[in-house]
Write an enzyme that holds these catalytic residues in place. Structure first.
Site, PDB file in Angstrom:
ATOM      1  N   ALA A 120      12.780 -11.858  -1.920  1.00 50.06           N
ATOM      2  CA  ALA A 120      11.376 -11.680  -1.508  1.00 50.06           C
ATOM      3  C   ALA A 120      10.478 -12.600  -2.332  1.00 50.06           C
ATOM      4  O   ALA A 120       9.521 -13.189  -1.808  1.00 50.06           O
ATOM      5  CB  ALA A 120      10.955 -10.223  -1.682  1.00 50.06           C
ATOM      6  N   ASP A 162       9.999  -4.484  -1.166  1.00 52.47           N
ATOM      7  CA  ASP A 162      10.111  -5.630  -2.085  1.00 52.47           C
ATOM      8  C   ASP A 162       9.040  -6.680  -1.807  1.00 52.47           C
ATOM      9  O   ASP A 162       8.325  -7.119  -2.713  1.00 52.47           O
ATOM     10  CB  ASP A 162      11.495  -6.292  -1.964  1.00 52.47           C
ATOM     11  CG  ASP A 162      12.600  -5.427  -2.535  1.00 52.47           C
ATOM     12  OD1 ASP A 162      12.344  -4.240  -2.798  1.00 52.47           O
ATOM     13  OD2 ASP A 162      13.723  -5.930  -2.713  1.00 52.47           O
TER      14      ASP A 162
HETATM   15  C1  MEV Z   1      16.219  -3.057  -2.523  1.00 51.36           C
HETATM   16  O1  MEV Z   1      15.470  -3.719  -3.534  1.00 51.36           O
HETATM   17  C2  MEV Z   1      15.623  -1.721  -2.189  1.00 51.36           C
HETATM   18  C3  MEV Z   1      16.332  -0.926  -1.114  1.00 51.36           C
HETATM   19  O2  MEV Z   1      15.620   0.300  -0.972  1.00 51.36           O
HETATM   20  C4  MEV Z   1      16.375  -1.650   0.208  1.00 51.36           C
HETATM   21  C5  MEV Z   1      14.993  -1.762   0.852  1.00 51.36           C
HETATM   22  O3  MEV Z   1      14.043  -1.094   0.458  1.00 51.36           O
HETATM   23  O4  MEV Z   1      14.907  -2.560   1.803  1.00 51.36           O
HETATM   24  C6  MEV Z   1      17.759  -0.583  -1.510  1.00 51.36           C
END
Ligand code: MEV
Length: 321
Positions: A120, A162
């Site tokens: 991101a 993110d």
């Molecule tokens: C990844 O940083 C966080 C998760 O919750 C996936 C998402 O929110 O898309 C695992």
């Protein structure tokens, strides 16, 4: 790495080279992130809380060139390169690029696969640098929107948490693609410690999905409890009750373990942080490897850091305010 010591994240300019021809370039930087509460549950429309980590960042420089090319200062596999190029295509399309007469230099100090939002961050920096180069105005909302499209290429079915925390560089309470900024009454410290093991967000999200589909009642309850924790933690952080927020953080870790995304290494680091006196600790990100975080007051942070430094691949302290 040439991070140019930027204080302002974005700039674009026209320069003269030695022969007097003008050339353009634009540079933009985007931070990393860490999730305090609610990862995985956010994919199921439950709330989550994440904060920016400014010492971790990506830097993208776009310069005039005859044809498009890009470089990265980190190694990428051919499948990662394919995904990156598909993300570029989305950015070119959304910025209405007609002629790709530029090159992109991508630098990053965020280790991929560690839960710090490397993809991101890279997307946000690339969108900003290219809009700067093309002299196109994009609102933060539009940047966030395009970065979310890129995240779908990288992770399949992301929640959007993110890209949101990274675009706005502020603590956010995120739920179902809407969000609010979180005002923390009291600042606190996080120790971020890396297991040295990488994992794929896409795979971890699909592990949870398989578990959920195999027993919706059982896993649904776990996800519900994580969602409730995020609601409570929001209130606690807004009221400056770091100690109780820490207890919820540790419970959040146990629940992530029940979802199937913790590992022996992550559990061991969490235990180490708690024994060293942290108010709470949990894995942060998609799990399966990557980082843990430990929440501390100023007086505790150095001791907890020393303990975690000795048992992890890399550890650092970051102030959250
Ligand atoms: C990844 O940083 C966080 C998760 O919750 C996936 C998402 O929110 O898309 C695992």
């Amino acid at each position: 790495m040439n991070f140019l010591g930027l204080t302002n994240p974005d700039y674009s300019n026209t320069y003269l080279n030695r022969r007097g021809f003008s050339f353009s370039m634009a540079t933009a930087r985007a931070c990393g992130k860490i999730i305090l509460f609610g990862e995985h549950a956010v994919v199921y429309a439950k709330p989550g809380i994440a904060v920016p980590v400014k010492r971790s960042y990506s830097l993208v420089t776009v310069s005039a060139a005859d044809a498009f090319s890009y470089t990265t200062d980190f190694e990428i596999s051919s499948s990662e390169a394919k995904r990156l190029e598909s993300a570029f295509d989305i950015i070119f399309d959304r910025l209405d690029v007609k002629e790709k007469k530029f090159s992109m230099e991508i630098e990053s100090n965020i280790n991929p696969g560690t839960g710090m939002g490397s993809s991101a961050s890279l997307a946000v920096a690339a969108i900003r640098a290219l809009s700067g180069f093309l002299k196109i105005e994009k609102t933060e909302e539009q940047v966030n929107d395009i970065a979310f499209e890129c995240e779908k290429i990288f992770h399949g079915n992301p929640s959007g948490l993110d890209n949101t925390v990274i675009t706005y560089e502020k603590p956010v309470f995120f739920r179902k693609s809407s969000f609010e900024f979180l005002t923390l009454k009291k600042q606190f410290y996080l120790i971020i410690a890396n297991t040295g093991l990488k994992s794929s967000t896409k795979e971890m999200v699909s592990t949870v999905r398989k578990n959920y589909d195999s027993d919706t009642v059982r896993y649904g309850k776990i996800i519900d409890e994580i969602g409730d924790i995020s609601f409570k933690a929001k209130e606690l952080l807004e009221n400056g009750d770091i100690k109780t927020a820490g207890r919820l953080m540790t419970r959040n870790h146990e629940l992530l373990g029940m979802l199937g995304v913790s590992t022996i290494e992550l559990d061991a680091l969490v235990q180490k942080a708690l024994r060293a006196g942290a108010y709470g600790a949990k894995l942060a990100g998609s799990g399966g490897g990557g980082n843990i975080i430990a929440i501390c007051e100023r007086s505790q942070k150095d001791y907890v850091f020393e303990k975690l430094k000795g048992s992890s691949k890399e550890a650092f302290i970051t102030l959250v305010s």
